[in-house]
Design an enzyme around this catalytic site. Structure first.
Site, PDB file in Angstrom:
ATOM      1  N   THR A   1     -18.329 -29.815 -10.440  1.00 10.36           N
ATOM      2  CA  THR A   1     -18.371 -31.192 -10.923  1.00 10.36           C
ATOM      3  C   THR A   1     -17.319 -31.975 -10.155  1.00 10.36           C
ATOM      4  O   THR A   1     -16.128 -31.679 -10.257  1.00 10.36           O
ATOM      5  CB  THR A   1     -18.069 -31.263 -12.429  1.00 10.36           C
TER       6      THR A   1
ATOM      7  N   LYS B   1     -24.740 -36.141 -14.241  1.00 11.47           N
ATOM      8  CA  LYS B   1     -23.780 -35.339 -15.013  1.00 11.47           C
ATOM      9  C   LYS B   1     -22.738 -36.228 -15.697  1.00 11.47           C
ATOM     10  O   LYS B   1     -22.469 -36.089 -16.885  1.00 11.47           O
ATOM     11  CB  LYS B   1     -23.114 -34.339 -14.066  1.00 11.47           C
TER      12      LYS B   1
ATOM     13  N   LYS C   1     -11.663 -34.317 -17.777  1.00 11.95           N
ATOM     14  CA  LYS C   1     -11.963 -34.352 -16.336  1.00 11.95           C
ATOM     15  C   LYS C   1     -13.236 -35.156 -16.063  1.00 11.95           C
ATOM     16  O   LYS C   1     -13.256 -36.048 -15.213  1.00 11.95           O
ATOM     17  CB  LYS C   1     -12.140 -32.919 -15.810  1.00 11.95           C
TER      18      LYS C   1
HETATM   19  P1  NAD Z   1     -12.481 -21.896 -12.613  1.00 11.45           P
HETATM   20  O1  NAD Z   1     -11.145 -22.464 -12.389  1.00 11.45           O
HETATM   21  O2  NAD Z   1     -12.655 -20.738 -13.530  1.00 11.45           O
HETATM   22  O3  NAD Z   1     -13.144 -21.479 -11.206  1.00 11.45           O
HETATM   23  C1  NAD Z   1     -12.869 -22.111  -9.981  1.00 11.45           C
HETATM   24  C2  NAD Z   1     -12.570 -21.034  -8.961  1.00 11.45           C
HETATM   25  O4  NAD Z   1     -12.394 -21.633  -7.683  1.00 11.45           O
HETATM   26  C3  NAD Z   1     -11.290 -20.255  -9.276  1.00 11.45           C
HETATM   27  O5  NAD Z   1     -11.588 -18.866  -9.389  1.00 11.45           O
HETATM   28  C4  NAD Z   1     -10.392 -20.568  -8.089  1.00 11.45           C
HETATM   29  O6  NAD Z   1      -9.555 -19.478  -7.730  1.00 11.45           O
HETATM   30  C5  NAD Z   1     -11.407 -20.866  -7.027  1.00 11.45           C
HETATM   31  N1  NAD Z   1     -10.857 -21.606  -5.889  1.00 11.45           N
HETATM   32  C6  NAD Z   1      -9.983 -22.647  -5.895  1.00 11.45           C
HETATM   33  N2  NAD Z   1      -9.726 -23.047  -4.641  1.00 11.45           N
HETATM   34  C7  NAD Z   1     -10.460 -22.276  -3.823  1.00 11.45           C
HETATM   35  C8  NAD Z   1     -10.624 -22.201  -2.422  1.00 11.45           C
HETATM   36  N3  NAD Z   1      -9.979 -23.041  -1.592  1.00 11.45           N
HETATM   37  N4  NAD Z   1     -11.440 -21.249  -1.906  1.00 11.45           N
HETATM   38  C9  NAD Z   1     -12.088 -20.392  -2.729  1.00 11.45           C
HETATM   39  N5  NAD Z   1     -11.980 -20.412  -4.075  1.00 11.45           N
HETATM   40  C10 NAD Z   1     -11.177 -21.334  -4.605  1.00 11.45           C
HETATM   41  O7  NAD Z   1     -13.405 -23.119 -13.086  1.00 11.45           O
HETATM   42  P2  NAD Z   1     -14.875 -23.052 -13.705  1.00 11.45           P
HETATM   43  O8  NAD Z   1     -14.798 -23.167 -15.171  1.00 11.45           O
HETATM   44  O9  NAD Z   1     -15.618 -21.929 -13.083  1.00 11.45           O
HETATM   45  O10 NAD Z   1     -15.454 -24.443 -13.182  1.00 11.45           O
HETATM   46  C11 NAD Z   1     -15.912 -24.618 -11.845  1.00 11.45           C
HETATM   47  C12 NAD Z   1     -16.551 -25.986 -11.744  1.00 11.45           C
HETATM   48  O11 NAD Z   1     -17.640 -26.075 -12.670  1.00 11.45           O
HETATM   49  C13 NAD Z   1     -15.626 -27.161 -12.069  1.00 11.45           C
HETATM   50  O12 NAD Z   1     -15.886 -28.202 -11.164  1.00 11.45           O
HETATM   51  C14 NAD Z   1     -16.005 -27.525 -13.495  1.00 11.45           C
HETATM   52  O13 NAD Z   1     -15.762 -28.885 -13.783  1.00 11.45           O
HETATM   53  C15 NAD Z   1     -17.487 -27.219 -13.495  1.00 11.45           C
HETATM   54  N6  NAD Z   1     -18.070 -26.911 -14.813  1.00 11.45           N
HETATM   55  C16 NAD Z   1     -17.453 -26.044 -15.660  1.00 11.45           C
HETATM   56  C17 NAD Z   1     -18.011 -25.766 -16.895  1.00 11.45           C
HETATM   57  C18 NAD Z   1     -17.345 -24.808 -17.852  1.00 11.45           C
HETATM   58  O14 NAD Z   1     -17.748 -24.774 -19.024  1.00 11.45           O
HETATM   59  N7  NAD Z   1     -16.374 -24.002 -17.436  1.00 11.45           N
HETATM   60  C19 NAD Z   1     -19.222 -26.359 -17.267  1.00 11.45           C
HETATM   61  C20 NAD Z   1     -19.849 -27.215 -16.375  1.00 11.45           C
HETATM   62  C21 NAD Z   1     -19.254 -27.486 -15.147  1.00 11.45           C
END
Ligand code: NAD
Length: 298
Positions: A93, A168, A243
């Protein structure tokens, strides 16, 4: 190549990549976090030492990263390393403007690109029932939909590049604003001697009916599965609502939209997240409203 590279193997990306493996795809991957890498490896992802290495030989690249700045920095690293014509699908997102910039960079580097943010949370990621909001040219819809299918309950093509992110944030702006409205109504009802159940019974079958009332109902009782019945464990965390509303607010300002309620919802959720609500379900904002109402009661 039917190899998929998956960058960002966190709470969402980990189980999403695992579902691609289960569907028989060859998945290479990378994450900067050790734990995320270990879990993904256990799920059958071929974890590489860098993002650039992970995209080598891949026909498609999926990203699931925390924000737009990280997305752009990862694209900067991998666009030159991927084979020409690779399909880049970003499921993070991010701001509409960041999504469009990322897609433009990919296209300028000789690739194809789509944004495909998701709704459904970690539960939907694990179950493979996410809703994907797809933003891309008509010509890419079939390929992108087939790619996302093992992770999806539904893929909705919303329009050109950035349209997925637009859908979204517009949806979540409604959710944030309606949760505040429903919470205010419950607290006002309490002060007027109206029981939670009575308000629920009326509003859920009248014109107050909405997701914030019938699914994430912010008081214990009427909806047994709502986070109010389990100490506000998310669900959809306050930090993520703050966010998404921040991204909506940015789009509201950049586009000059008159969105007073959406902008106020962002302010209230930002404060909620900063003052202890970040890790709670977003419906816990009802407690803030109740506390503030107690403090100002006559
Ligand atoms: P998260 O923090 O668990 O996962 C993100 C991952 O990206 C982490 O493991 C981090 O180490 C990795 N990362 C960061 N920088 C990096 C890089 N340079 N190279 C490789 N990996 C890297 O977050 P999440 O909950 O999995 O969310 C991910 C996305 O999905 C976000 O944008 C969030 O807004 C969106 N989202 C989340 C949810 C939810 O319920 N968790 C629902 C809908 C959308």
């Amino acid at each position: 190549s039917d190899q998929v590279a998956f960058i960002g193997l966190g709470n969402m990306g980990g189980p999403m990549a695992a579902n691609l493996v289960k569907a028989g795809r060859t998945v290479t991957g990378f994450d900067v976090g050790q734990e995320a890498c270990d879990k993904a490896r256990e799920a059958g992802v071929d974890v590489k030492g860098s993002a650039a290495e992970a995209v080598q030989g891949a026909g498609t690249v999926i990203t699931m990263l925390p924000n737009g700045a990280l997305l752009l920095s990862v694209y900067d690293e991998v666009l030159g390393a991927a084979a020409p014509g690779t399909l880049f699908v970003d499921c993070s997102t991010v701001a509409v403007s960041d999504a469009r910039q990322a897609a433009d960079l990919a296209v300028a580097a000789g690739h194809r690109a789509a944004d495909a943010p998701v709704s459904g949370g970690v539960g939907g990621a694990e179950a493979g029932t996410l809703t994907f909001m797809l933003g891309c040219d008509e010509a890419l819809v079939e390929q992108a939909t087939a790619l996302l299918d093992p992770m999806a309950g539904r893929v909705v093509h919303c329009g050109a590049s950035g349209a997925g992110q637009a859908a979204k944030i517009c949806n979540n702006m409604v959710l944030g604003a309606s949760m505040i409205a429903i919470s205010e109504a419950f607290v006002l009802g309490e002060k007027l001697g109206l029981t939670h159940q009575a308000f629920f019974d009326v509003a859920s079958t009248a014109s107050g009916q909405c997701w914030a009332l019938t699914t994430n109902c912010p008081v214990p009782g009427p909806v047994p599965t709502s986070p109010a019945n389990r100490d506000w464990k998310p669900g959809f965390a306050g930090a993520l609502m703050a966010k998404d509303l921040g991204l909506a607010r940015r789009a509201v300002e950049e586009s000059g939209t008159d969105a007073a309620v959406g902008s106020l919802a962002e302010e209230l959720y930002r404060r909620f997240a900063d003052e202890g609500g970040a890790g709670l379900d977003f419906s816990a904002i009802v407690n803030t409203i109740r506390e503030r109402s107690a403090a100002t009661a006559e």
